[in-house]
Design a protein around this motif. Structure first.
Motif, PDB file in Angstrom:
ATOM      1  N   ILE A 140      -2.818  -4.448  -2.142  1.00  0.00           N
ATOM      2  CA  ILE A 140      -2.416  -5.232  -0.969  1.00  0.00           C
ATOM      3  C   ILE A 140      -2.132  -4.272   0.192  1.00  0.00           C
ATOM      4  O   ILE A 140      -2.567  -4.486   1.326  1.00  0.00           O
ATOM      5  CB  ILE A 140      -1.188  -6.109  -1.296  1.00  0.00           C
ATOM      6  CG1 ILE A 140      -1.580  -7.174  -2.332  1.00  0.00           C
ATOM      7  CG2 ILE A 140      -0.628  -6.768  -0.033  1.00  0.00           C
ATOM      8  CD1 ILE A 140      -0.422  -7.954  -2.915  1.00  0.00           C
ATOM      9  N   SER A 185       3.083 -13.154  -3.258  1.00  0.00           N
ATOM     10  CA  SER A 185       1.864 -13.005  -4.062  1.00  0.00           C
ATOM     11  C   SER A 185       2.259 -12.804  -5.519  1.00  0.00           C
ATOM     12  O   SER A 185       3.446 -12.720  -5.836  1.00  0.00           O
ATOM     13  CB  SER A 185       1.084 -11.786  -3.560  1.00  0.00           C
ATOM     14  OG  SER A 185       1.890 -10.637  -3.706  1.00  0.00           O
ATOM     15  N   THR A 200      -5.699 -11.582   0.880  1.00  0.00           N
ATOM     16  CA  THR A 200      -4.389 -11.588   1.539  1.00  0.00           C
ATOM     17  C   THR A 200      -4.494 -11.481   3.066  1.00  0.00           C
ATOM     18  O   THR A 200      -3.836 -12.232   3.785  1.00  0.00           O
ATOM     19  CB  THR A 200      -3.518 -10.425   0.983  1.00  0.00           C
ATOM     20  OG1 THR A 200      -3.482 -10.549  -0.432  1.00  0.00           O
ATOM     21  CG2 THR A 200      -2.105 -10.461   1.536  1.00  0.00           C
TER      22      THR A 200
END
Ligand code: 5AD
Ligand code: SF4
Length: 475
Positions: free
Chosen positions: A31, A89, A119
């Protein structure tokens, strides 16, 4: 970018908080990599962040509680800075889905475990359209080639498998991580070669059940008409990764005892880079409880496999996971666990109090739940047995010379350095000069404690090769 050109053009910053296991730590690195590829910079200061990501875990209940507690704190921040974007998440997002935005409507993005790669797009969508949630039921294929911002230059996690095809009665993982999908063999090896090229010296192969690595790959090849050798692929993978030039330490987690094969033991014994450490989750020492957990082995079978591994790898450190208070666990069942733990002579053990997870088989057995006071008494008795064996194992190392990989100053005392041995033991030692993280050094062990060793520096054996500023890379 010109830092003086005013707040409008200030580089946006992200803050990631990770809950749970190494798989989640690695997802957070992905991420972070995606956000950096989108132009954001990292911050460790929540107050400076434009995007806050909470990458969640749901394996036990306290992980849930922690998330909702932290979200409460973030609400105040968001009230004062409405532009702040909040992402939830990971596994709890996958499990709780819409409940997150019901309980915390100010969360901008909820993204599950199968589409971490989305994302950044979801953040852009939320900017325009308001809160979004995207939870998929399965990953299409192994998600290779997402950018990664690795925290450490010298050590890297390498996912070899996602999901889990087992159905341990206590475990929520299969329902939030989906079916097992293996990363193609050559892709893993090429990834490790690229890491080694960047100066990484240690890799940890990650999967929920690494010993079944490749089962799906061979099935797919057989279905395509190829004749595929019946050799277990995980053992081959260990050998191939261990042969990569520059990789001095290979670790892996976690094998499942039922699938832990002689070939894997042989690959560990015969591949010098594979560390002398085995994390073999026992869960319980009672055959009755193991059967109710659907673990697929008995205590004796487990101990036999452990003995085989120790015969092949004489200086093997062994660690485990144990659950206390599984539904229906009697005093007699628990005493079996104490016996097997004593016989296992563990170097350390992660001990957990059973936590019912909605949707799992064991959570249905509420009439068999063990009273909290009985569980906490057993937990304490188990802790004593584990610490006794850990201390004995550690005391046996006093006087020995061990090679450690230096991780940096000790958390408690910045004058003391911390490193890890191949057996994954923390060693605290004093060095007359500062030593760069990622160096290898020989230390003599001088003292033992249940959770660490103390030592004295003898000599530095290798200096780090990695760059200190780690670029985002698709590895
Ligand atoms: N309750 C307590 N511990 C659990 N674990 C997994 N699910 C649960 C649960 N519901 C533990 C197991 C596993 C480790 C990662 O977490 O011991 O090996
Ligand atoms: Fe959970 Fe069992 Fe799969 Fe491990 S092997 S992730 S404990 S279901």
């Amino acid at each position: 970018m010109n830092p003086d050109s005013g707040p409008e053009s200030r580089q946006k910053r992200y803050f990631v908080r990770t809950y749970g296991c190494q798989m989640n730590e690695h997802d957070s690195e992905r991420i972070a990599g995606l956000l950096e590829a989108d132009g954001l910079g990292v911050t460790n200061d929540l107050a400076q962040a434009d995007v806050v990501v909470l990458n969640t875990c749901c394996i036990r209940e306290n992980a849930d509680n922690k998330l909702y507690g932290h979200l409460g704190g973030l609400k105040t921040l968001k009230d004062s800075r409405p532009d702040l974007q909040i992402v939830v998440s990971g596994c709890l997002a996958q499990k709780d889905e819409a409940l997150i935005q019901t309980r915390a409507p100010f969360v901008d993005v909820v993204v599950g475990t199968h589409n971490v790669g989305r994302t950044v797009e979801l953040l852009h969508e939320a900017k325009v359209a308001g809160p979004v949630m995207e939870i998929l039921t399965e990953s299409e294929a192994f998600p290779s080639a997402l950018p990664v911002r690795r925290d450490l230059g010298w050590s890297a996690w390498v996912t070899i498998q996602i999901g889990c095809d087992n159905n341990c009665a206590f475990c929520i993982v299969p329902s939030v991580r989906g079916r097992e999908i293996s990363r193609p063999f050559d892709d893993v090896v090429a990834g490790v070669e690229a890491l080694a090229g960047a100066g990484v010296v240690e890799v940890t192969l990650l999967g929920q059940n690494v010993n079944s690595y490749g089962r799906d790959l061979s099935m797919a090849r057989r279905a395509a008409g190829e004749s595929v050798a019946a050799r277990p692929l995980f053992a081959e993978l260990l050998r191939a990764v261990g042969a990569v030039e520059g990789i001095r330490r290979v670790r892996y987690t976690s094998p499942h005892p039922k699938d832990f094969r002689p070939e894997t033991i042989a690959a560990m014994a015969e591949t010098p880079a594979v560390c002398d450490h085995l994390h073999l989750p026992l869960q319980s020492g009672s055959d009755r409880t193991l059967a109710a957990m659907h673990r697929g082995y008995t205590a004796q079978r487990y101990l036999d496999k452990l003995a085989a591994a120790r015969r092949a790898i004489p200086d093997l450190a062994v660690t485990t996971d144990i659950i206390v208070g599984f539904p229906g666990e009697t005093e007699d069942d628990f005493e079996r666990t104490l016996e097997v733990v004593a016989a296992g002579e563990y170097d350390s053990a992660y001990t957990f109090i059973y936590s019912p997870r909605t949707g799992t088989e064991a959570a249905e057995r509420s009439q068999d739940f063990v009273p909290a006071e009985v569980v906490s008494d057993r937990f304490e008795r188990l802790r004593i047995v584990v610490e006794r064996s850990a201390l004995a194992r550690h005391e046996a190392r006093v006087g020995r010379v061990e090679e450690v990989l230096v991780e940096g100053p000790s958390k408690k005392d910045s004058g003391v350095l911390t490193g890890r041995t191949g057996q994954n033991k923390l060693v605290h030692f004093v060095s007359p000069d500062p030593l760069a993280v990622g160096s290898f050094a020989e230390v003599r062990v001088t003292r033992a404690a249940p959770h660490h060793l103390r030592g004295e520096l003898l000599e530095v054996t290798a200096r780090p090769r990695h760059r200190t500023r780690i670029p985002v890379a698709s590895l």
